[in-house]
Design a protein around this motif. Structure first.
Motif, PDB file in Angstrom:
ATOM      1  N   GLY A   1       0.712  -1.243  -0.171  1.00 27.56           N
ATOM      2  CA  GLY A   1       0.096   0.074  -0.080  1.00 27.56           C
ATOM      3  C   GLY A   1       0.766   1.373   0.107  1.00 27.56           C
ATOM      4  O   GLY A   1       1.835   1.168   0.435  1.00 27.56           O
TER       5      GLY A   1
ATOM      6  N   PHE B   1       1.059   5.983  -0.182  1.00 26.13           N
ATOM      7  CA  PHE B   1       0.580   7.116   0.018  1.00 26.13           C
ATOM      8  C   PHE B   1       1.423   8.018  -0.109  1.00 26.13           C
ATOM      9  O   PHE B   1       2.336   8.266   0.758  1.00 26.13           O
ATOM     10  CB  PHE B   1      -0.288   7.264   1.274  1.00 26.13           C
ATOM     11  CG  PHE B   1      -1.458   8.405   1.377  1.00 26.13           C
ATOM     12  CD1 PHE B   1      -0.875   9.738   1.757  1.00 26.13           C
ATOM     13  CD2 PHE B   1      -2.807   8.233   1.122  1.00 26.13           C
ATOM     14  CE1 PHE B   1      -1.815  10.762   1.905  1.00 26.13           C
ATOM     15  CE2 PHE B   1      -3.686   9.088   0.869  1.00 26.13           C
ATOM     16  CZ  PHE B   1      -3.284  10.411   1.368  1.00 26.13           C
TER      17      PHE B   1
ATOM     18  N   ALA C   1      -0.008   2.799  14.216  1.00 25.80           N
ATOM     19  CA  ALA C   1      -1.161   2.566  13.033  1.00 25.80           C
ATOM     20  C   ALA C   1      -1.592   1.302  13.177  1.00 25.80           C
ATOM     21  O   ALA C   1      -2.796   1.153  12.959  1.00 25.80           O
ATOM     22  CB  ALA C   1      -0.262   2.818  11.724  1.00 25.80           C
TER      23      ALA C   1
ATOM     24  N   PHE D   1      -5.319   0.229  12.892  1.00 25.13           N
ATOM     25  CA  PHE D   1      -5.690  -0.567  11.472  1.00 25.13           C
ATOM     26  C   PHE D   1      -5.186  -2.021  11.292  1.00 25.13           C
ATOM     27  O   PHE D   1      -4.284  -2.240  12.266  1.00 25.13           O
ATOM     28  CB  PHE D   1      -4.965   0.223  10.247  1.00 25.13           C
ATOM     29  CG  PHE D   1      -5.544   1.760  10.306  1.00 25.13           C
ATOM     30  CD1 PHE D   1      -4.343   2.599  10.567  1.00 25.13           C
ATOM     31  CD2 PHE D   1      -6.570   2.270   9.846  1.00 25.13           C
ATOM     32  CE1 PHE D   1      -4.552   3.952  10.361  1.00 25.13           C
ATOM     33  CE2 PHE D   1      -6.906   3.508   9.707  1.00 25.13           C
ATOM     34  CZ  PHE D   1      -5.978   4.411   9.924  1.00 25.13           C
TER      35      PHE D   1
ATOM     36  N   GLU E   1      -4.971  -3.330   5.933  1.00 20.13           N
ATOM     37  CA  GLU E   1      -5.365  -1.634   5.372  1.00 20.13           C
ATOM     38  C   GLU E   1      -4.083  -1.037   5.164  1.00 20.13           C
ATOM     39  O   GLU E   1      -3.631  -0.043   5.782  1.00 20.13           O
ATOM     40  CB  GLU E   1      -6.242  -1.290   6.582  1.00 20.13           C
ATOM     41  CG  GLU E   1      -7.295  -2.088   6.845  1.00 20.13           C
ATOM     42  CD  GLU E   1      -8.132  -1.184   8.079  1.00 20.13           C
ATOM     43  OE1 GLU E   1      -7.756  -1.682   9.164  1.00 20.13           O
ATOM     44  OE2 GLU E   1      -9.049  -0.753   7.739  1.00 20.13           O
TER      45      GLU E   1
ATOM     46  N   ILE F   1      -2.926   0.814   2.812  1.00 17.45           N
ATOM     47  CA  ILE F   1      -2.786   2.192   2.352  1.00 17.45           C
ATOM     48  C   ILE F   1      -3.275   3.269   3.523  1.00 17.45           C
ATOM     49  O   ILE F   1      -2.522   4.259   3.698  1.00 17.45           O
ATOM     50  CB  ILE F   1      -4.055   2.396   1.167  1.00 17.45           C
ATOM     51  CG1 ILE F   1      -3.594   1.639  -0.150  1.00 17.45           C
ATOM     52  CG2 ILE F   1      -4.332   3.716   0.785  1.00 17.45           C
ATOM     53  CD1 ILE F   1      -4.752   1.617  -1.127  1.00 17.45           C
ATOM     54  N   GLU F   2      -4.280   2.699   4.453  1.00 18.57           N
ATOM     55  CA  GLU F   2      -4.632   3.492   5.529  1.00 18.57           C
ATOM     56  C   GLU F   2      -3.401   3.669   6.530  1.00 18.57           C
ATOM     57  O   GLU F   2      -3.118   4.612   7.111  1.00 18.57           O
ATOM     58  CB  GLU F   2      -5.768   2.806   6.203  1.00 18.57           C
ATOM     59  CG  GLU F   2      -7.091   3.097   5.844  1.00 18.57           C
ATOM     60  CD  GLU F   2      -7.390   2.604   4.364  1.00 18.57           C
ATOM     61  OE1 GLU F   2      -6.635   1.479   4.136  1.00 18.57           O
ATOM     62  OE2 GLU F   2      -8.072   2.837   3.724  1.00 18.57           O
ATOM     63  N   ILE F   3      -2.620   2.705   6.637  1.00 21.00           N
ATOM     64  CA  ILE F   3      -1.455   2.693   7.550  1.00 21.00           C
ATOM     65  C   ILE F   3      -0.278   3.553   6.681  1.00 21.00           C
ATOM     66  O   ILE F   3       0.257   4.415   7.692  1.00 21.00           O
ATOM     67  CB  ILE F   3      -0.670   1.328   7.485  1.00 21.00           C
ATOM     68  CG1 ILE F   3      -1.780   0.297   8.467  1.00 21.00           C
ATOM     69  CG2 ILE F   3       0.793   1.357   8.261  1.00 21.00           C
ATOM     70  CD1 ILE F   3      -1.308  -1.129   8.437  1.00 21.00           C
TER      71      ILE F   3
ATOM     72  N   ARG G   1      -0.980   6.245   4.753  1.00 27.12           N
ATOM     73  CA  ARG G   1      -1.499   7.482   4.779  1.00 27.12           C
ATOM     74  C   ARG G   1      -1.247   8.139   6.037  1.00 27.12           C
ATOM     75  O   ARG G   1      -0.667   9.251   6.177  1.00 27.12           O
ATOM     76  CB  ARG G   1      -2.971   7.598   4.411  1.00 27.12           C
ATOM     77  CG  ARG G   1      -3.735   8.969   4.566  1.00 27.12           C
ATOM     78  CD  ARG G   1      -5.113   9.002   4.677  1.00 27.12           C
ATOM     79  NE  ARG G   1      -5.803   8.592   3.301  1.00 27.12           N
ATOM     80  CZ  ARG G   1      -6.348   7.360   3.024  1.00 27.12           C
ATOM     81  NH1 ARG G   1      -6.664   6.362   3.957  1.00 27.12           N
ATOM     82  NH2 ARG G   1      -6.900   7.186   1.717  1.00 27.12           N
ATOM     83  N   PHE G   2      -1.674   7.386   7.248  1.00 31.35           N
ATOM     84  CA  PHE G   2      -1.370   7.771   8.594  1.00 31.35           C
ATOM     85  C   PHE G   2       0.146   8.382   8.775  1.00 31.35           C
ATOM     86  O   PHE G   2       0.279   9.332   9.498  1.00 31.35           O
ATOM     87  CB  PHE G   2      -1.695   6.461   9.351  1.00 31.35           C
ATOM     88  CG  PHE G   2      -1.656   6.813  10.828  1.00 31.35           C
ATOM     89  CD1 PHE G   2      -0.584   6.576  11.542  1.00 31.35           C
ATOM     90  CD2 PHE G   2      -2.711   7.596  11.755  1.00 31.35           C
ATOM     91  CE1 PHE G   2      -0.447   6.592  13.044  1.00 31.35           C
ATOM     92  CE2 PHE G   2      -2.697   7.766  12.749  1.00 31.35           C
ATOM     93  CZ  PHE G   2      -1.367   7.316  13.651  1.00 31.35           C
TER      94      PHE G   2
ATOM     95  N   LYS H   1       1.141  11.163   6.425  1.00 34.01           N
ATOM     96  CA  LYS H   1       0.467  12.596   6.991  1.00 34.01           C
ATOM     97  C   LYS H   1       1.018  13.153   8.184  1.00 34.01           C
ATOM     98  O   LYS H   1       1.359  14.376   8.353  1.00 34.01           O
ATOM     99  CB  LYS H   1      -1.098  12.380   7.040  1.00 34.01           C
ATOM    100  CG  LYS H   1      -1.496  12.612   5.481  1.00 34.01           C
ATOM    101  CD  LYS H   1      -3.141  12.298   5.874  1.00 34.01           C
ATOM    102  CE  LYS H   1      -3.894  12.772   4.435  1.00 34.01           C
ATOM    103  NZ  LYS H   1      -3.616  14.104   3.995  1.00 34.01           N
TER     104      LYS H   1
END
Lengths: 94, 59
Positions: free
Chosen positions: A65, A67, B28, B32, B36, B38-40, B42-43, B46
């Motif tokens: 994943g 970002f 994270a 999560f 997950e 992508i959520e990790i 992103r966290f 950011k």
């Protein structure tokens, strides 16, 4: 040869540049095995730095994943064979 | 809680910043599930943009 087998996931990139990315990935898979993810990433990144200006980042793998913050018009995520490939130009720090 | 369980592969980063990265990853994983991704990402990205200036990338 894997030409025509790539599947684009998401992109923010001119069509010609997208095609360059897919062609390079296909070419990389003629030189390297799918297990040589780092060498494939290096090959693509270095060629993009040469042909489209410096600052590209390339991630190759089977399951990740991500970002990222990328420059406008400089992002593509696609799959080719068993690999997922992320290529983008990161935004320079202010 | 997974604090202290991270294994660093390679780094070019101050010790304090390394610690921030491994702490955030641990945090994270409290929020999560491991699926997950992508959520990790992103966290962590950011929070690093906020704490250490913009332009971080996380995979």
């Amino acid at each position: 040869m894997l030409e025509g087998k790539a599947v684009i996931g998401e992109t923010d990139m001119l069509q010609t540049m997208q095609q360059d990315a897919l062609n390079l990935a296909s070419k990389a898979l003629d030189f390297f095995d799918v297990t040589e993810a780092t060498d494939i990433a290096r090959f693509i990144k270095k060629e993009f730095d040469r042909t489209h200006g410096p600052g590209w980042q390339c991630i190759v793998g089977t399951d990740f994943g991500s970002f990222v913050t990328h420059c406008c018009g400089c992002f593509i995520y696609f799959c080719i064979g068993s690999l997922a490939i992320l290529l983008f130009r990161g935004s320079p720090p202010p | 809680m997974l604090e202290g369980k991270a294994v660093i592969g390679e780094t070019d980063m101050l010790q304090t910043m390394q610690q921030d990265a491994t702490d955030l990853a641990s945090k994270a994983l409290d929020f999560f599930d491991v699926t997950e991704a992508i959520e990790i990402a992103r966290f962590i990205k950011k929070e690093f943009d906020r704490m250490h200036g913009p332009g971080w990338q996380c995979m």
